[in-house]
Design a protein around this motif. Structure first.
Motif, short mmCIF file in Angstrom:
data_model
loop_
_atom_site.label_atom_id
_atom_site.label_comp_id
_atom_site.label_asym_id
_atom_site.label_seq_id
_atom_site.Cartn_x
_atom_site.Cartn_y
_atom_site.Cartn_z
N GLU A 106 0.88 -1.38 0.26
CA GLU A 106 0.17 0.08 -0.41
C GLU A 106 0.70 1.37 -0.09
O GLU A 106 0.27 2.89 -0.55
N HIS A 107 2.14 1.42 0.83
CA HIS A 107 2.96 2.39 0.81
C HIS A 107 4.37 2.04 0.67
O HIS A 107 4.68 1.14 1.45
N HIS A 108 4.66 2.08 -0.73
CA HIS A 108 6.11 1.98 -0.91
C HIS A 108 7.33 2.17 -0.23
O HIS A 108 7.29 3.79 -0.62
N LEU A 109 8.65 2.02 0.13
CA LEU A 109 8.88 2.22 1.04
C LEU A 109 10.24 1.49 0.39
O LEU A 109 10.24 0.34 0.35
N ASP A 110 11.47 2.14 0.37
CA ASP A 110 12.76 0.93 -0.30
C ASP A 110 13.61 0.95 1.22
O ASP A 110 14.63 -0.31 0.96
N ILE A 194 12.16 6.22 2.76
CA ILE A 194 12.45 5.49 4.12
C ILE A 194 11.47 5.82 5.20
O ILE A 194 10.65 7.34 4.80
N GLY A 195 10.68 5.66 5.23
CA GLY A 195 9.22 5.55 6.66
C GLY A 195 9.91 4.42 7.54
O GLY A 195 9.99 3.31 7.80
N LEU A 196 8.30 4.84 9.02
CA LEU A 196 8.41 3.77 9.81
C LEU A 196 6.69 3.40 9.75
O LEU A 196 6.00 3.24 9.07
N ILE A 197 7.37 2.00 9.83
CA ILE A 197 5.54 0.67 10.13
C ILE A 197 5.57 0.65 11.20
O ILE A 197 6.20 -0.19 11.57
N PRO A 198 4.82 1.85 11.82
CA PRO A 198 4.19 2.08 13.15
C PRO A 198 3.49 0.82 13.95
O PRO A 198 3.69 0.13 15.25
N GLU A 199 3.41 -0.02 12.81
CA GLU A 199 2.57 -1.50 13.35
C GLU A 199 3.43 -3.22 13.57
O GLU A 199 3.10 -4.12 13.80
N ALA A 200 4.87 -3.06 12.75
CA ALA A 200 5.87 -3.58 12.41
C ALA A 200 7.07 -4.05 13.88
O ALA A 200 8.43 -2.95 13.83
N LYS A 201 6.69 -3.92 14.80
CA LYS A 201 6.83 -3.77 15.88
C LYS A 201 8.33 -5.09 16.89
O LYS A 201 7.69 -6.24 15.93
N VAL A 202 9.31 -4.84 16.79
CA VAL A 202 9.26 -6.11 17.37
C VAL A 202 9.92 -6.22 19.53
O VAL A 202 9.63 -5.45 20.04
#
Length: 322
Positions: A106-110, A194-202
């Motif tokens: 949905e939101h392309h990030l490199d 470049i961006g943050l994926i807020p839900e992709a936590k570890v």
């Protein structure tokens, strides 16, 4: 979308066992795992081999050169569309790759990064350390917060890079001391998003004792100056905050001896600051013990980073030595 998960490893067989056990439960299955043993004397080959019937996994052993170059070793042997980097002391939620895949469609990030959090199985000290590294009252919430200050820079405990970005930019040129920030800046300067994926936590275990945490944060403070030496514009006012806080606390102690009336005001401000941390941590962690330990971990976070920052600022900026 196919992911290559790359994990550098140095003398931590128990950690890699716990991490791989979480990867077995991923809901999205299009991925491989590359474990790069970076010259360990206590290797994890038998542990990695035990997952061969559950994961598409490969084990490599190389001479010790540091975590950045171990990741490069993995990049060169990976098959994925995206290279996903984890530290060995992370636990990965079952929906992590599913979350990343859906977001990237949905939101392309490199290149992307995600936040970290404390797992329910962590010790009270680990939860307090996690709080100190993610609290708005210590780091400003800049490590994986939606409202981060300035350009977001992925951190290597939870970071992804597209094959296209790697093919153009290459890999890490630093093996430690801020290597992830330097790499993300270089990716951005080459025109990649470049961006943050807020839900992709570890769940990041970090250190298991306050002594280890102090050593790590002192190193982080020095790393910020190393980034400055490569990219002077990346040194922001917020990066000086731990150094200012450290000097403020030292000044407060000195003022108690030199001029006690003024010290009463400073003491009150310091006490109020750490009470704020106590009650905020209590509300977040639902534990009085963790809230108390958060005062200690936050003090260490500020002073260790601040002292490391000032050490290399004086040495490498003021006196311009290597």
């Amino acid at each position: 979308m196919f992911f290559s998960i790359i994990i550098p490893l140095y003398n931590r067989p128990q950690e890699i066992d716990e991490l791989l056990n979480t990867l077995v439960n991923q809901t999205y299955l299009q991925f491989e795992v590359l474990v790069i043993e970076d010259g360990s004397t206590n290797d994890a080959k038998s542990i990695v081999d035990s997952y061969a019937d559950q994961l598409d996994i490969k084990y490599f052993f190389k001479e010790n050169a540091g975590q950045g170059f171990a990741r490069n070793f993995g990049f060169e042997r990976a098959r994925g569309d995206y290279f996903v980097i984890f530290d060995s002391d992370c636990l990965i939620p079952a929906d992590y790759l599913e979350t990343v895949k859906n977001y990237l469609y949905e939101h392309h990030l490199d290149a992307y990064g995600g936040p970290d959090a404390a797992h329910e199985s962590f010790t009270a000290i680990q939860k307090a350390i996690s709080y100190a590294m993610t609290s708005p009252f210590t780091t400003g919430g800049i490590r994986g917060n939606k409202k981060h200050v300035g350009q977001f820079h992925p951190r290597s405990f939870n970071m992804g890079v597209s094959r296209q970005a790697w093919e153009k930019v290459g890999g890490f040129i630093l093996t430690r001391l801020g290597e992830d920030i330097e790499y993300s800046i270089r990716i951005q300067e080459n025109g990649f998003k470049i961006g943050l994926i807020p839900e992709a936590k570890v769940y990041h275990k970090r250190r298991t004792s306050f002594a280890q945490f102090y050593k790590q944060l002192h190193f982080f403070g020095r790393a910020r100056i190393n980034i400055y030496k490569h990219f002077p514009k990346e040194l922001k006012l917020i990066h000086f905050f731990p150094a200012f806080a450290t000097l403020g606390m030292i000044g407060t102690l000195a003022m108690n001896i030199i001029y006690p009336p003024l010290a009463y005001i400073l003491d009150f401000l310091v006490i109020m600051y750490f009470m704020l941390i106590f009650f905020h941590s209590w509300s977040v962690n639902k534990s009085l013990k963790v809230a108390f330990l958060s005062i200690i971990s936050s003090f260490i976070q500020l002073t260790a980073y601040g002292l490391g920052f000032m050490q290399d600022f004086v040495k490498r900026v003021i006196f311009a030595t290597n």
